[in-house]
Design a protein around this motif. Structure first.
Motif, mmCIF file in Angstrom:
data_model
loop_
_atom_site.group_PDB
_atom_site.id
_atom_site.type_symbol
_atom_site.label_atom_id
_atom_site.label_comp_id
_atom_site.label_asym_id
_atom_site.label_seq_id
_atom_site.Cartn_x
_atom_site.Cartn_y
_atom_site.Cartn_z
ATOM 1 N N GLN B 17 1.190 -17.758 -0.977
ATOM 2 C CA GLN B 17 1.802 -16.964 -1.699
ATOM 3 C C GLN B 17 2.269 -15.758 -0.881
ATOM 4 N N SER B 18 2.752 -14.702 -1.854
ATOM 5 C CA SER B 18 3.253 -13.673 -0.985
ATOM 6 C C SER B 18 2.507 -12.107 -1.532
ATOM 7 N N VAL B 19 2.754 -11.368 -0.813
ATOM 8 C CA VAL B 19 1.935 -10.157 -0.918
ATOM 9 C C VAL B 19 2.802 -8.807 -0.446
ATOM 10 N N ALA B 20 2.682 -7.882 -1.206
ATOM 11 C CA ALA B 20 3.398 -6.550 -0.855
ATOM 12 C C ALA B 20 2.295 -5.341 -0.842
ATOM 13 N N PHE B 21 2.314 -4.556 0.050
ATOM 14 C CA PHE B 21 1.429 -3.491 0.096
ATOM 15 C C PHE B 21 2.458 -1.960 0.301
ATOM 16 N N TRP B 22 2.026 -0.958 -0.448
ATOM 17 C CA TRP B 22 2.840 0.121 -0.450
ATOM 18 C C TRP B 22 2.098 1.326 0.325
ATOM 19 N N CYS B 23 2.945 2.121 0.818
ATOM 20 C CA CYS B 23 2.251 3.307 1.576
ATOM 21 C C CYS B 23 3.019 4.390 1.443
ATOM 22 N N ASN B 24 2.408 5.592 1.022
ATOM 23 C CA ASN B 24 2.886 7.024 0.990
ATOM 24 C C ASN B 24 2.493 7.981 1.916
ATOM 25 N N PRO B 25 2.905 8.337 3.035
ATOM 26 C CA PRO B 25 2.280 9.039 4.126
ATOM 27 C C PRO B 25 2.122 10.546 3.659
ATOM 28 N N ILE B 26 1.578 11.296 4.717
ATOM 29 C CA ILE B 26 1.423 12.594 4.389
ATOM 30 C C ILE B 26 2.642 13.413 4.305
ATOM 31 N N SER B 27 3.056 14.159 3.554
ATOM 32 C CA SER B 27 4.208 14.840 3.341
ATOM 33 C C SER B 27 4.770 15.564 4.826
ATOM 34 N N GLY B 28 5.888 15.064 5.311
ATOM 35 C CA GLY B 28 6.464 15.683 6.362
ATOM 36 C C GLY B 28 6.219 15.314 7.713
ATOM 37 N N HIS B 29 5.401 14.122 7.403
ATOM 38 C CA HIS B 29 5.112 13.102 8.769
ATOM 39 C C HIS B 29 6.116 12.277 8.917
ATOM 40 N N ALA B 30 6.616 12.388 10.244
ATOM 41 C CA ALA B 30 7.692 11.586 10.528
ATOM 42 C C ALA B 30 7.362 9.980 11.121
ATOM 43 N N THR B 31 6.176 9.899 11.489
ATOM 44 C CA THR B 31 5.587 8.714 12.190
ATOM 45 C C THR B 31 4.785 8.139 11.377
ATOM 46 N N LEU B 32 5.044 6.710 11.003
ATOM 47 C CA LEU B 32 4.196 5.903 9.986
ATOM 48 C C LEU B 32 3.896 4.520 10.759
#
Lengths: 113, 115
Positions: B17-32
């Protein structure tokens, strides 16, 4: 691939005891970081060491970066149950992409009351 | 200051099966960053973004894993099809930029079990 070896893998001690955990590599690092990770959470940065021979203290925790910048140690004095967790070291190599940290597999510390 | 947000917190899927994960970084952070942490091991970098560009994806299994950060803020990590060995915690992290020694802030992780 830069490998970081951490020892011991597991450590169980009584409250009040002292301990040292180690992080070793054959690679030279431009900086090395120590993190603590508690169950169900992400790692949290404790300290960054940059200069060979550098010693940093954070309350009862003492971090040392080796002179050759290939190894580091973390010493905890009078351990408390709240120190329980997974201690991870992560190094950034001079030769790799800046900002990429390579992690060791950690030392799992249990401090019994 | 809000930390790195991830969802879902837990996911159980069957293999293939497939799966997706979501991420919202800290505001202003350019590197993820996306890391995979298998039980008993340290985090392993899968992919690193600088704004919306990929800096390092050398350890991403590209036949089944994909990630994007289209607008340079949120990111998604997808696995399709999943294998049993993909069972792990997927950690998203962010930092101001990719300067060596910069503090990396981690989210709580998305726990994946593939059965």
């Amino acid at each position: 691939t830069q490998l970081l070896e951490q020892s011991p893998q597991f450590l169980s001690i009584q409250e009040g005891e002292n301990l040292t955990v180690y992080c070793n590599s054959s690679s030279v690092f431009s900086s090395l970081q120590w993190y603590r990770q508690e169950p169900g959470e992400g790692p949290v940065l404790l300290v960054t060491v940059v200069t060979g021979g550098e010693v940093k203290k954070l309350k009862r925790l003492t971090f040392q970066f080796g002179d050759a910048r290939k190894d580091s140690s973390l010493h905890i004095t009078a351990a408390q149950p709240g120190d329980t967790g997974l201690y991870l070291c992560a190094g950034v190599s001079r030769r790799t992409n800046a900002g990429k940290s390579t992690f060791g597999d950690g030392t799992t510390l249990t401090v019994k009351p | 200051e809000a930390g790195v947000a991830q969802s879902p917190r837990y996911k159980i899927i069957e293999k293939r099966q497939s799966v997706a994960f979501w991420c919202n970084p800290i505001s202003g952070h350019a590197t993820l960053y996306w890391y995979q942490q298998i039980l008993g091991q340290g985090p392993k970098l899968l992919i690193q973004f600088q704004n919306n560009g990929v800096v390092d994806d050398s350890q991403l299994p590209k036949d089944r894993f994909s990630a994007e950060r289209l607008k340079g803020v949120d990111s998604t990590l997808k696995i399709q099809p999943a294998k049993l060995e993909d069972s792990a915690v997927y950690l998203c992290a962010s930092s101001l930029n990719r300067v060596s020694g910069n503090t990396i802030y981690f989210g709580e992780g998305s726990w994946l079990t593939v059965v």
